[in-house]
Scaffold this motif. Structure first.
Motif, PDB file in Angstrom:
ATOM      1  N   THR A 475       7.776   2.466 -14.949  1.00  0.00           N
ATOM      2  CA  THR A 475       8.292   1.144 -14.586  1.00  0.00           C
ATOM      3  C   THR A 475       9.746   1.238 -14.150  1.00  0.00           C
ATOM      4  O   THR A 475      10.167   0.619 -13.161  1.00  0.00           O
ATOM      5  CB  THR A 475       8.168   0.177 -15.773  1.00  0.00           C
ATOM      6  N   ARG A 480       9.158  -1.431 -10.592  1.00  0.00           N
ATOM      7  CA  ARG A 480       8.124  -2.426 -10.323  1.00  0.00           C
ATOM      8  C   ARG A 480       7.234  -2.543 -11.560  1.00  0.00           C
ATOM      9  O   ARG A 480       7.211  -1.643 -12.416  1.00  0.00           O
ATOM     10  CB  ARG A 480       7.270  -2.023  -9.118  1.00  0.00           C
ATOM     11  N   PRO A 481       6.489  -3.650 -11.669  1.00  0.00           N
ATOM     12  CA  PRO A 481       5.574  -3.797 -12.798  1.00  0.00           C
ATOM     13  C   PRO A 481       4.474  -2.733 -12.774  1.00  0.00           C
ATOM     14  O   PRO A 481       3.996  -2.330 -11.698  1.00  0.00           O
ATOM     15  CB  PRO A 481       4.980  -5.205 -12.611  1.00  0.00           C
ATOM     16  N   VAL A 512       7.095  -4.515 -17.258  1.00  0.00           N
ATOM     17  CA  VAL A 512       7.879  -5.116 -16.174  1.00  0.00           C
ATOM     18  C   VAL A 512       9.326  -4.659 -16.316  1.00  0.00           C
ATOM     19  O   VAL A 512       9.869  -4.665 -17.432  1.00  0.00           O
ATOM     20  CB  VAL A 512       7.787  -6.663 -16.237  1.00  0.00           C
ATOM     21  N   GLN A 543       7.462 -11.606 -15.842  1.00  0.00           N
ATOM     22  CA  GLN A 543       8.617 -11.345 -14.986  1.00  0.00           C
ATOM     23  C   GLN A 543       9.708 -12.382 -15.236  1.00  0.00           C
ATOM     24  O   GLN A 543      10.903 -12.053 -15.228  1.00  0.00           O
ATOM     25  CB  GLN A 543       8.190 -11.377 -13.511  1.00  0.00           C
ATOM     26  N   ASP A 547      13.488 -11.687 -16.429  1.00  0.00           N
ATOM     27  CA  ASP A 547      14.687 -12.234 -15.791  1.00  0.00           C
ATOM     28  C   ASP A 547      15.591 -12.925 -16.823  1.00  0.00           C
ATOM     29  O   ASP A 547      16.824 -12.798 -16.764  1.00  0.00           O
ATOM     30  CB  ASP A 547      14.285 -13.239 -14.706  1.00  0.00           C
TER      31      ASP A 547
END
Length: 584
Positions: A475, A480-481, A512, A543, A547
């Motif tokens: 990851t 990226r996931p 993620v 996601q 964040d």
């Protein structure tokens, strides 16, 4: 009051006996230690009692406030204790304990002890209510009522005063530093209780609104389901309309009439009042249904049996069939009446505004069913659109709830990252339906576990290498996931991760990256014990959590002024003890 020696006089200091000096060097005596232990245990017991009261309070604040007041008076050795809520202008008594009775609250000014505590947001401690104290606090009445020592602590929520807690003594005996600290603790617990009740009340209001909306949506969904199942048969739809109207509007009896020339023909009925299949009503102002059609508006009559002049025909029917309160709503298509739907109750009990609005919804659905049977395909498309909109609203509300929880923790912990990361993994596991969630941050060439939630044992500080053979490592490297349906069987793709999955006992894994300006600073991982891939919605939601974790990490870094973490992989410091390892 301590006395000073007079001028020219000195006090000869007596030598302390050797045994006393030895005792002082040994520290507190056993009796003193036992006394301190007893005080600590008593304070802990009071704290537990208050926390239990808070947990049981729900929306009832009074029992908690009385528990706080009683504990404050008892543990601080006060004659009495009071708690007052402050609404910005006035004090309101929330709890009182003791034989002296509630204190009379005067104006919220600096001239009163409670007012000074609120205005200055600080503790007020009057050790002896003497002439000087009366001059300093002219608006207080403690001295008139025989109180000699007063201690007032403001209740502050985010720096804003919401009340005070005050304790008093009849004799001039100042409260000790320990008792001052103890009263501050009681004040903090009172604030927690007030805030919990406020949040609980707000939640109850929201839940009530959601329950009413859900009730209406359920009724609407029932009718729409029948419409979709009966594209060419109108009767099942009308039967479902009157049955749902009776159940959700609390009516004893419901009838639906369609306009046929100058009469209203009964097409559907639900309830105990017998209604023949060919029953008709005249379209006349003397009947409730007739007037509803003529005036094209809702008619609500509290006691139809008594309205002999206003509704002569309808009043006669009401006495004959034994009903009183009546509600009639027109079925209107493009401003043209095509029928009515009527609710009836045996007792005189008017319908609520919510029930009237809900009946209007049923009327609208009946019109749709009546006029659009032939438009089956278009109606099916509308149903699908409504269902999709409902699903999207539900998903959006779920995501907003999770986001609000994290943002609330971020705002409440600007310098402490731990609670935020704990909230992120707990919310991620709960809202994404995972058995286990972990958050790792890059530390050199490894990923270090900083937060974990779930049944799989995982010590904070657990490390795993940043390599392609682990899900977390890939990851980070691919930024990226990474979603693995069954990690235990992915031995070629993820050798290290597969071996660890078999050891720990999890299968489906989702990872993620945490990215700051495109640079990875860690990962957040979800795991399931069985083979059950995550949905696209859950991946997108994770996601969002990632964040938020990045925002929290960055906020903490900016707030504390610490150096930013990077995605580089420097060699670990040789002084660091060997950490526990993982290959998840």
């Amino acid at each position: 009051m301590a006395r000073r020696a007079g001028p020219g006089k000195t006090k000869r200091k007596r030598a302390r006996p050797a045994a006393a000096r030895s005792e002082a060097r040994r520290g507190p005596s056993r009796l003193e230690l036992e006394r301190r232990l007893a005080e600590a245990l008593e304070q802990q017991a009071a704290t537990v009692e208050i926390l239990n009261a808070i947990s049981r309070a729900g929306g009832d604040l009074e029992p908690v406030m009385h528990t706080v007041a009683e504990s404050a008076a008892r543990l601080c050795e006060a004659s009495d204790a009071q708690i007052f809520r402050f609404d910005g202008t006035t004090f309101h008594l929330a709890a009182s304990h003791g034989p002296l009775g509630p204190a009379r609250t005067g104006p919220v000014t600096r001239g009163s002890m409670a007012g000074r505590a609120v205005i200055d947001r600080q503790t007020i401690h009057v050790c002896n209510v003497d002439g000087a104290a009366v001059h300093e606090f002219p608006d207080s009445v403690a001295w008139r009522m025989g109180r000699r020592t007063v201690l007032v602590e403001p209740l502050l929520r985010d720096g804003v005063p919401i009340g005070v807690i005050l304790i008093r003594r009849m004799e001039p005996r100042p409260f000790s530093d320990r008792q001052l600290a103890l009263l501050k603790a009681f004040a903090a617990q009172a604030v927690i209780a007030i805030e919990n009740v406020r949040l609980y009340t707000e939640l109850q209001v929201r839940n009530q609104a959601l329950s009413e909306a859900l009730e209406q949506q359920t009724a609407t969904a029932n009718i729409l389901n029948v419409i979709s199942a009966s594209p060419t048969d109108l009767q099942p739809v009308l039967d479902a309309v009157v049955e749902s109207a009776a159940r959700f509007c609390g009516a004893d009896d419901v009838s639906l009439f369609r306009l046929e020339g100058d009469r209203l023909r009964g097409d559907a009925h639900h309830g105990p009042v017998h209604q023949p299949p060919d029953f008709h009503l005249p379209v006349a102002r003397g009947s409730v249904g007739g007037r509803t059609v003529l005036e094209r508006r809702t008619i609500h009559v509290a006691d139809l049996q008594a309205e002999t002049d206003e509704f002569p025909e309808a009043s006669a029917n009401a006495r004959a069939f034994g009903f009183r309160t009546t509600l009639s709503v027109p079925l209107v298509r493009e401003d043209t009446p095509i029928g009515v739907i009527q609710l009836r109750r045996a007792e005189m009990r008017p319908f609520t505004e919510k029930q009237i609005a809900l009946l209007q919804t049923f009327a609208d659905q009946a019109v749709i069913a009546i006029e659009n049977v032939r438009l089956f395909t278009e109606l099916q498309e509308k149903n699908r659109a409504l269902t999709e909109a409902h699903r999207q609203v539900t998903e959006a509300l779920e995501q907003q709830t999770a986001t609000a929880d994290i943002l609330r923790v971020i705002s409440g912990s600007p310098t402490d990252l731990g609670p935020v990361l704990d909230a992120v993994v707990e919310s991620a596991a709960r809202f994404c339906g995972a058995d286990d969630a972990s958050l790792f941050r890059i530390d050199g060439d490894e990923l270090r576990a900083d937060a974990h939630h779930g049944p799989v044992p995982q010590p904070i500080g657990l490390r795993m290498p940043i390599v392609r053979g682990t899900v977390g490592g890939r990851t980070v490297l691919d930024r990226r996931p990474v979603h693995v349906r069954d990690l235990q069987s992915a031995t070629d793709e993820f050798p290290e991760g597969s071996e660890f999955a078999r050891t720990v006992g999890h299968r489906t894994t989702l990872s993620v990256p945490l990215l700051r300006e495109g640079t990875p600073i860690g990962v957040i991982q979800l795991r399931r014990a069985d083979v059950s891939p995550f949905t696209d919605k859950q991946i997108a939601l994770l996601q969002t959590f990632a964040d938020q974790a990045v925002i929290a990490i960055e906020n903490t870094r900016l707030f504390t002024g610490s150096r930013p973490a990077t995605g580089s992989s420097p060699t670990a410091s040789p002084s660091r003890p060997p950490p526990p390892r993982s290959c998840a």
